[in-house]
Scaffold this active site. Structure first.
Site, PDB file in Angstrom:
ATOM      1  N   SER A 145      42.156  47.229  32.787  1.00 41.30           N
ATOM      2  CA  SER A 145      40.756  47.086  32.350  1.00 41.30           C
ATOM      3  C   SER A 145      40.515  47.980  31.148  1.00 41.30           C
ATOM      4  O   SER A 145      41.319  48.875  30.859  1.00 41.30           O
ATOM      5  CB  SER A 145      39.856  47.518  33.520  1.00 41.30           C
ATOM      6  OG  SER A 145      38.547  47.781  33.102  1.00 41.30           O
ATOM      7  N   TYR A 158      35.948  52.309  40.112  1.00 46.01           N
ATOM      8  CA  TYR A 158      36.684  51.271  39.375  1.00 46.01           C
ATOM      9  C   TYR A 158      37.538  51.917  38.278  1.00 46.01           C
ATOM     10  O   TYR A 158      38.716  51.585  38.111  1.00 46.01           O
ATOM     11  CB  TYR A 158      35.663  50.295  38.784  1.00 46.01           C
ATOM     12  CG  TYR A 158      36.241  49.074  38.112  1.00 46.01           C
ATOM     13  CD1 TYR A 158      36.658  47.967  38.866  1.00 46.01           C
ATOM     14  CD2 TYR A 158      36.334  48.986  36.724  1.00 46.01           C
ATOM     15  CE1 TYR A 158      37.162  46.827  38.249  1.00 46.01           C
ATOM     16  CE2 TYR A 158      36.830  47.848  36.102  1.00 46.01           C
ATOM     17  CZ  TYR A 158      37.242  46.771  36.865  1.00 46.01           C
ATOM     18  OH  TYR A 158      37.741  45.636  36.254  1.00 46.01           O
TER      19      TYR A 158
END
Ligand code: NAP
Ligand code: GCO
Length: 265
Positions: A145, A158
């Site tokens: 990510s 996250y």
């Protein structure tokens, strides 16, 4: 040249690929010749996924499997080996996000994100590597990510998980490179899927969500990514074309990480 990118005769497992980024990546692997296995966290989603593949003329095998459950993953991998053959390509795509300010995040919420986004790729990689070694090689692609590199408000778990996944990628490459296993990451930028839908919701007056405008301004390409933008990079990292690429994170972000941002007028 097409031989270099061909996946004819290869077996690929893409986790969480009933929809979204995983589905498009699986489609690209199928178009390059691979046999596709995917899983969902529940039966309904798996069935919908199977219908989508069928509509595209892809004969995919779907499984219901929670990727955080080591026994369930091991059973799924054995079943795939029986039904399709040894897994040559693993794409660790299944993931979740919780957008909560860090001090309001409970320990259990934090751990849940770490479990799906970081522990599960460890579980899945561990389940396929021994057979890859016996077979003489394999490819593992971990879906990282922007948050493998950057932080932002509300996504502490996250970011911790995706940062960890970047390092797990480098470690698998380091530990198993000698067995002809290449483990690389793809770091998608902001891609229009159900995961990011809340960030793109229209305002009551019909205008863009402020986060939507923010992402457009932060992206040199001036648009959100589409799951299809990941097709080429996925096939590259799954094929012989990337046989000497190992431990690399390929960011597919329309230039976000290269950009300091628009200068004030
Ligand atoms: P998505 O549409 O929400 O897909 C997530 C997938 O993960 C779903 O297929 C879901 O399965 C699966 N999943 C979640 N928890 C699971 C579990 N415990 N066991 C098995 N499967 C599970 O989101 P997406 O945007 O395509 O995201 C795919 C990956 O890309 C994620 O790792 C995400 O973090 C990453 N990513 C997304 C973006 C973005 O902008 N969208 C950017 C960078 C990275 P079901 O079929 O059961 O729903
Ligand atoms: C967020 C987003 C991101 C993206 C993606 C960026 O809330 O900031 O959901 O985390 O999904 O991972 O690469």
């Amino acid at each position: 040249m097409s031989n270099l990118f061909s996946l004819d005769g290869k077996v690929a497992l893409i986790t969480g690929a009933a929809h979204g980024i995983g589905y498009e990546m699986a489609k690209s692997l199928a178009l390059a010749g691979a046999k596709i296995a995917f899983n969902s966290s529940n039966l309904e989603s798996m069935k919908k996924g199977l219908e989508s593949y069928k509509a595209e003329g892809i004969d995919a095998k779907g499984y219901v499997c929670d990727v955080t459950d080591e026994v369930a993953v091991s059973n799924m991998v054995s079943q795939i080996e029986k039904e399709l053959g040894v897994i040559d390509i693993l794409v660790n795509n299944a993931g979740i996000i919780k957008r909560i300010p860090m001090c309001d995040t409970t320990l259990s919420e934090f751990k849940q994100v770490i479990d799906v986004d970081l522990v599960a790729p460890f579980i899945c990689a561990k389940a396929v590597i021994p057979s890859m070694i016996k077979k003489g090689g394999g490819k593992i692609i971990n879906i990282c990510s922007m948050m493998s590199e950057l932080g932002r408000e509300t996504v502490s778990a996250y970011a911790a998980a995706k940062g960890g996944l970047k390092m797990l990628t480098k470690n698998i490459a380091s530990e198993y490179g000698e067995y002809n296993i290449q483990c690389n990451g793809i770091g998608p930028g902001y891609i229009a899927t159900s995961q990011t839908a809340p960030l793109r919701e229209k305002q009551p007056d019909g205008s863009r969500h402020p986060f939507d405008s923010f992402i457009i301004s932060k992206t040199p390409a001036a648009r959100w990514g589409k799951p299809e933008d990941l097709a080429g990079p996925t096939v590259f990292l799954a094929s012989n074309a990337s046989d000497f690429v190992n431990g690399h994170i390929l960011y597919v972000d329309g230039g976000i990480l290269a950009y300091i941002g628009k200068q004030p007028k």
